[in-house]
Design an enzyme around this catalytic site. Structure first.
Site, PDB file in Angstrom:
ATOM      1  N   HIS A 155       0.815  -1.215   0.000  1.00  0.00           N
ATOM      2  CA  HIS A 155       0.000   0.000   0.000  1.00  0.00           C
ATOM      3  C   HIS A 155       0.852   1.270   0.000  1.00  0.00           C
ATOM      4  O   HIS A 155       0.343   2.353  -0.278  1.00  0.00           O
ATOM      5  CB  HIS A 155      -0.981  -0.002   1.190  1.00  0.00           C
ATOM      6  N   ASP A 185       0.366  -7.628   1.512  1.00  0.00           N
ATOM      7  CA  ASP A 185       0.751  -6.227   1.662  1.00  0.00           C
ATOM      8  C   ASP A 185       2.268  -6.069   1.654  1.00  0.00           C
ATOM      9  O   ASP A 185       2.843  -5.358   2.475  1.00  0.00           O
ATOM     10  CB  ASP A 185       0.157  -5.629   2.937  1.00  0.00           C
ATOM     11  N   GLY A 263       3.105   6.826   8.237  1.00  0.00           N
ATOM     12  CA  GLY A 263       4.433   6.980   7.670  1.00  0.00           C
ATOM     13  C   GLY A 263       5.370   5.856   8.048  1.00  0.00           C
ATOM     14  O   GLY A 263       6.391   5.637   7.406  1.00  0.00           O
ATOM     15  N   ASN A 264       5.038   5.104   9.116  1.00  0.00           N
ATOM     16  CA  ASN A 264       5.851   3.965   9.527  1.00  0.00           C
ATOM     17  C   ASN A 264       5.647   2.742   8.644  1.00  0.00           C
ATOM     18  O   ASN A 264       6.393   1.763   8.750  1.00  0.00           O
ATOM     19  CB  ASN A 264       5.554   3.570  10.980  1.00  0.00           C
ATOM     20  N   SER A 265       4.630   2.745   7.806  1.00  0.00           N
ATOM     21  CA  SER A 265       4.356   1.587   6.957  1.00  0.00           C
ATOM     22  C   SER A 265       5.586   1.178   6.165  1.00  0.00           C
ATOM     23  O   SER A 265       6.210   2.002   5.499  1.00  0.00           O
ATOM     24  CB  SER A 265       3.230   1.908   5.978  1.00  0.00           C
ATOM     25  N   ALA A 282       0.383  -1.637   9.975  1.00  0.00           N
ATOM     26  CA  ALA A 282      -0.926  -1.073  10.317  1.00  0.00           C
ATOM     27  C   ALA A 282      -1.017  -0.788  11.800  1.00  0.00           C
ATOM     28  O   ALA A 282      -0.195  -1.234  12.600  1.00  0.00           O
ATOM     29  CB  ALA A 282      -2.043  -2.042   9.908  1.00  0.00           C
ATOM     30  N   GLY A 326      -8.708  -8.340 -22.628  1.00  0.00           N
ATOM     31  CA  GLY A 326      -9.883  -8.593 -23.450  1.00  0.00           C
ATOM     32  C   GLY A 326     -11.044  -9.164 -22.657  1.00  0.00           C
ATOM     33  O   GLY A 326     -11.722 -10.088 -23.108  1.00  0.00           O
TER      34      GLY A 326
END
Length: 423
Positions: A155, A185, A263-265, A282, A326
């Site tokens: 993310h 993630d 911001g720590n992610s 999280a 398609g």
């Protein structure tokens, strides 16, 4: 009890930010249910303009690189994993000095800035493109012959037009996505070695990975990351719990009371030896809850990370060159839908376009796309993002879950040559 997102906008007064609730615009379908109760520690700083302007990243001069021995002596033993390398712990005594742990670990943690473009409706009803900036963290986990490799959260990098990695000395270099796994993630980004200054190469280090299977509740935990987009900061606490399950993740998580802020992610969760035991991802962000953060255990993520490290680094292609499967009117199979109808999570094919790549490959409606070239596909947004890296005429491997006569789904890989036009 209300659930709220915990986002930070640069330039906003800190007191105002802490006392206000911001609800981001609904951009994508199929958002995991758990994001209502848990927010990603991701900083969103938004700047708007009538038209998108690409940021130029100062890459510096082409400089010499250090030898592998020089870059790994600081951290421990390096083992070969295909063309890429992960560094594992080489033992040693436990340290309790957080300042020393942080000093040794910070060179292996980076800040990541994600620049993207969003289409928004103007006051007069028209559509404008606005530049959006978000910030997260990453961990240097190895290198190959030409690239420095950084692990982070999916993310943190999704939807990016330009990614920038900033090192311990604040030197910033443009990076490319090497591989992502939305279900876990996780993502790995690559920075070209010849774009990193020699002075920066002397300051950075490859992180040492510990064994998250050996951690115990009550042990010391240290989190390092790009909190609020201000650069690296350090928080400490303990391991509060292990094997926590959150909807939307395919693995257990580590719970800690070390502060994990927006911001720590993608940043590092360390043990008392300074080894990385988790990738911060999280935090619980609803009222009446304090000190509940989550990290992906490195031992469970190891195989996924190694696979992502050894993928081919790709860049997005121009819109007019982009390839299409398609298929028409795809529908997300969410976790809730999957449980209700006993279907695999992915993208349900409601119809195929006559003469398109999917039809030529024998794909029929009713199947569920679960992966593209080994990348997990859990919704239409992920599928469309992955297709941005492939040109018309290229062949991709589509993993399908095909319904059988007894209602059970069977997995099958199908080679599809991408065509031009609509998906």
């Amino acid at each position: 009890m209300d659930h709220q997102y915990n986002y930070y906008t640069p330039g906003q007064d800190s007191n105002q930010q802490n006392n206000s609730e911001y609800r981001p615009p609904h951009k994508k379908k199929g958002a995991p249910k758990w994001v209502k109760t848990v927010c990603f520690g991701l900083v969103f700083g938004v700047t708007a303009s009538a038209a998108f302007q690409t940021s130029n990243i100062v890459a510096g001069k082409f400089l010499n690189t250090k030898t592998e021995k020089e870059s790994t002596e600081k951290t421990g033993k390096t083992e070969n994993i295909g063309s890429a390398k992960l560094t594992t712990a080489s033992g040693g005594t436990s340290k309790s000095d957080i300042a020393e742990i942080a000093e040794n670990a910070m060179p292996s943690v980076v800040s990541i800035t994600n620049m993207s473009v969003q289409q928004v409706q103007s006051f007069f009803g028209g559509i404008q493109e606005r530049e959006s900036q978000s910030a997260g963290s990453g961990i240097i986990i190895g290198q190959n012959d030409t690239e420095l490799l950084v692990v982070t959260n999916n993310h943190v990098v999704e939807g990016s037009d330009t990614l920038t990695v900033s090192f311990i000395d604040e030197e910033s270099v443009e990076a490319n996505i090497k591989g992502t796994d939305a279900s876990r993630d996780l993502a790995v980004v690559a920075v070209e070695l010849d774009k990193i200054r020699s002075s920066t190469r002397e300051k950075i280090a490859v992180a040492t990975l510990g064994d998250s299977d050996e951690i115990q509740v009550g042990e010391e935990a240290i989190a390092i990351g790009n909190a609020l987009g201000y650069g690296q900061s350090v928080t400490s606490g303990i391991i509060s719990a292990t094997e926590r399950r959150i909807e939307g993740f395919d693995s257990n998580l580590i719970q800690t009371d070390a502060a994990i802020n927006p911001g720590n992610s993608g940043g590092a969760l360390l043990n008392a030896k300074g080894e990385v035991i988790g990738i911060n991802t999280a935090k619980a962000a609803y009222e009446a809850v304090e000190g509940i953060g989550y990290a992906i255990p490195v031992s469970e993520a190891r195989d996924t990370i190694e696979g992502l490290m050894n993928r081919e680094t790709r860049t997005k292609v121009a819109d007019e060159e982009r390839g299409y499967l398609g298929i028409s009117e795809p529908v997300d199979v969410t976790q809730e839908t999957s449980q209700m109808y006993q279907m695999p999570v992915g993208v349900y094919i409601t119809d195929v376009i006559k003469g398109g790549g999917a039809e030529r490959a024998g794909i029929t409606k009713g199947s569920v796309i679960t992966a593209l070239n080994g990348t997990t596909i859990n919704n239409t947004s992920t599928l469309l993002e992955q297709l941005q890296y492939y040109r018309a005429g290229e062949t991709v491997t589509v993993t399908l879950a095909i319904p059988g006569s007894n209602g059970e789904y069977q997995n099958r890989d199908v080679e599809v040559t991408l065509g031009k036009g609509s998906n």
